[in-house]
Design a protein around this motif. Structure first.
Motif, short mmCIF file in Angstrom:
data_model
loop_
_atom_site.label_atom_id
_atom_site.label_comp_id
_atom_site.label_asym_id
_atom_site.label_seq_id
_atom_site.Cartn_x
_atom_site.Cartn_y
_atom_site.Cartn_z
N CYS A 1 111.09 57.27 53.13
CA CYS A 1 110.39 57.48 51.87
C CYS A 1 110.02 58.94 51.70
CB CYS A 1 109.12 56.61 51.77
SG CYS A 1 107.77 57.13 52.85
N VAL A 2 109.68 59.28 50.47
CA VAL A 2 109.00 60.52 50.16
C VAL A 2 107.51 60.21 50.19
CG1 VAL A 2 108.59 62.24 48.35
CG2 VAL A 2 110.89 61.35 48.72
N PHE A 3 106.69 61.11 50.71
CA PHE A 3 105.25 60.84 50.72
C PHE A 3 104.47 62.05 50.22
CE2 PHE A 3 106.06 62.53 55.00
CZ PHE A 3 105.01 63.43 55.18
N SER B 1 106.74 66.22 39.72
CA SER B 1 106.81 67.50 40.42
C SER B 1 107.40 67.40 41.82
CB SER B 1 105.41 68.11 40.53
OG SER B 1 104.57 67.26 41.30
N GLU B 2 107.85 66.21 42.22
CA GLU B 2 108.23 66.06 43.61
C GLU B 2 109.43 66.90 44.02
OE1 GLU B 2 110.36 62.92 41.25
OE2 GLU B 2 108.34 63.69 41.36
N GLU B 3 110.36 67.17 43.09
CA GLU B 3 111.54 67.94 43.46
C GLU B 3 111.20 69.40 43.77
OE1 GLU B 3 112.79 64.32 42.10
OE2 GLU B 3 111.64 65.73 40.93
N ALA B 4 110.18 69.92 43.10
CA ALA B 4 109.94 71.37 43.17
C ALA B 4 109.01 71.77 44.30
CB ALA B 4 109.36 71.85 41.85
N VAL B 5 108.20 70.85 44.81
CA VAL B 5 107.13 71.24 45.72
C VAL B 5 107.61 72.01 46.94
CG1 VAL B 5 105.32 70.38 47.24
CG2 VAL B 5 105.54 69.47 44.93
N PRO B 6 108.58 71.50 47.72
CA PRO B 6 108.97 72.26 48.91
C PRO B 6 110.04 73.29 48.63
CG PRO B 6 110.08 70.17 48.92
CD PRO B 6 109.28 70.22 47.65
N GLU B 7 110.63 73.26 47.42
CA GLU B 7 111.79 74.10 47.17
C GLU B 7 111.54 75.59 47.35
OE1 GLU B 7 113.53 73.48 43.38
OE2 GLU B 7 115.43 74.35 43.95
N PRO B 8 110.39 76.12 46.91
CA PRO B 8 110.20 77.57 47.08
C PRO B 8 110.25 78.02 48.53
CG PRO B 8 108.63 76.69 45.51
CD PRO B 8 109.30 75.51 46.14
N GLY B 9 109.74 77.18 49.46
CA GLY B 9 109.71 77.60 50.85
C GLY B 9 110.94 77.23 51.64
N ARG C 1 114.88 69.94 48.12
CA ARG C 1 114.17 69.04 47.24
C ARG C 1 113.86 67.77 48.01
NH1 ARG C 1 114.90 70.32 41.67
NH2 ARG C 1 116.39 72.03 41.34
N LEU C 2 112.64 67.29 47.89
CA LEU C 2 112.25 66.08 48.62
C LEU C 2 113.16 64.91 48.27
CD1 LEU C 2 108.35 66.14 48.30
CD2 LEU C 2 109.71 66.74 50.30
#
Length: 337
Positions: free
Chosen positions: A262-264, A289-297, A301-302
């Motif tokens: 899962c995504v959490f 917003s789930e796709e963008a959250v980790p993308e910058p770092g 994409r989750l």
């Protein structure tokens, strides 16, 4: 494999046929707001699906479930995907009706019912603010008598700030109860009371793959003035707070019946004394917003990492540390005179 997808994320971002890979039939039921209005763009982003149903009134619409069951009669789905936290319960009900594997209704309720979730976390020793179920006015009065003012009251189900109220004084009670007449019925209301804490909020997002943590990343929410669903600013890995936030989120996840894949998303409060308390955790993606959250770092994409891992469709390797530090910025318009 035959997949049914319940979707409310822009389909141009979450490309299920591409992420799941070849050799699968992917049927999509999507919120109309998630597809482009332009006909040519819509045709392009929906290419690759075996069948598509676009629903104008998607959120909390019972017709979506009837539509899914009708499609199941034709397609005999083997998996049902509902990534958004707002679709977790709907997806669990449909899995039970279809007889397909996945996160069960009981497992989802442990995350979606805030009182059930916090009760399990409290038993597991996860730090929380004092809380209580509120069905009637007497329950709220008892909680206030024990813990004082201010008090936060929120729906037991649902996500985000919707329905959350802070009551500061006894003068706030009459109007609040007038907005919740169900608290005067025999069945009562489905509310939760918590003590109020001046805090700094943090988010922890990640992906579980086969029961293991594949990616976890804490961030500070976007500053005032930036849209709420904008990605936050990821914390540096060497920041001691980063490790504490991740450890708290993982402990909460392990205390609840999470699915193996899962995504959490977790929300953590840091009080003025520096102590961390968990506000909540979901075995689903933050709406919008789930796709963008980790993308910058991480450059990932989750949702894509989760979906590719489900079918072994060349999931991207997760870097040992973020590739860069990034976050949103608000640039005011320049006055001209």
């Amino acid at each position: 494999m035959r997949f049914l997808v319940l979707n409310r994320t822009p389909v141009a971002q979450c490309r299920y046929p591409e992420f799941l890979g070849e050799g699968h039939d992917v049927v999509l039921i999507t919120d109309a707001a998630a597809v482009p209005a332009d006909a040519d763009e819509r045709t392009a982003v929906l290419r690759g699906y075996a069948h598509v149903e676009i629903v104008e009134e998607f959120h909390a619409n019972p017709a979506v479930e009837l539509l899914a069951l009708r499609l199941h009669e034709k397609w005999a789905f083997e998996r049902l995907l509902a990534l958004s936290e707002s679709d977790l319960s709907r997806g669990a009900r449909l899995r039970a009706a279809m007889g397909v594997p996945g996160h069960s209704a009981a497992g989802v309720d442990a995350f979606r019912d805030k009182y059930a979730m916090k009760s399990a976390l409290w038993e597991a020793g996860v730090p929380l603010l004092p809380f209580a179920a509120v069905r009637h006015a007497t329950d709220l009065a008892d909680f206030i008598a024990e813990h004082g003012w201010p008090v936060v009251v929120k729906p037991r189900r649902g996500g985000g700030p919707e329905g959350v109220e802070v009551l500061h004084t006894p003068d706030d009670l009459p109007a609040f109860l007038a907005r919740h007449p169900e608290a005067g019925t025999d069945d009562g209301a489905l509310l939760l009371a918590e003590t109020y804490l001046e805090h700094q909020p943090f988010h922890v997002d990640g992906v579980l793959v086969d029961g293991g943590i594949r990616l976890v990343r804490p961030s500070a929410p976007a500053a005032a003035g930036i849209p709420r669903d904008a990605p936050g600013t990821p914390l540096e890995p060497h920041d001691p707070l980063s490790g504490d936030l991740c450890a708290l989120a993982v402990a909460a996840l392990r205390a609840l019946p999470a699915p193996r894949d899962c995504v959490f998303h977790a929300e953590v409060f840091r009080g003025g004394d520096g102590l961390l308390v968990l506000n909540g955790i979901s075995a689903g993606a933050r709406d919008g917003s789930e796709e963008a959250v980790p993308e910058p770092g991480f450059g990932l994409r989750l949702a894509e990492l989760h979906l590719r891992s489900l079918t072994g469709n060349s999931p991207a390797p997760v870097p040992a540390r973020p590739l860069r530090t990034a976050g949103p910025a608000l640039l005011p318009s320049r006055p001209y005179w």
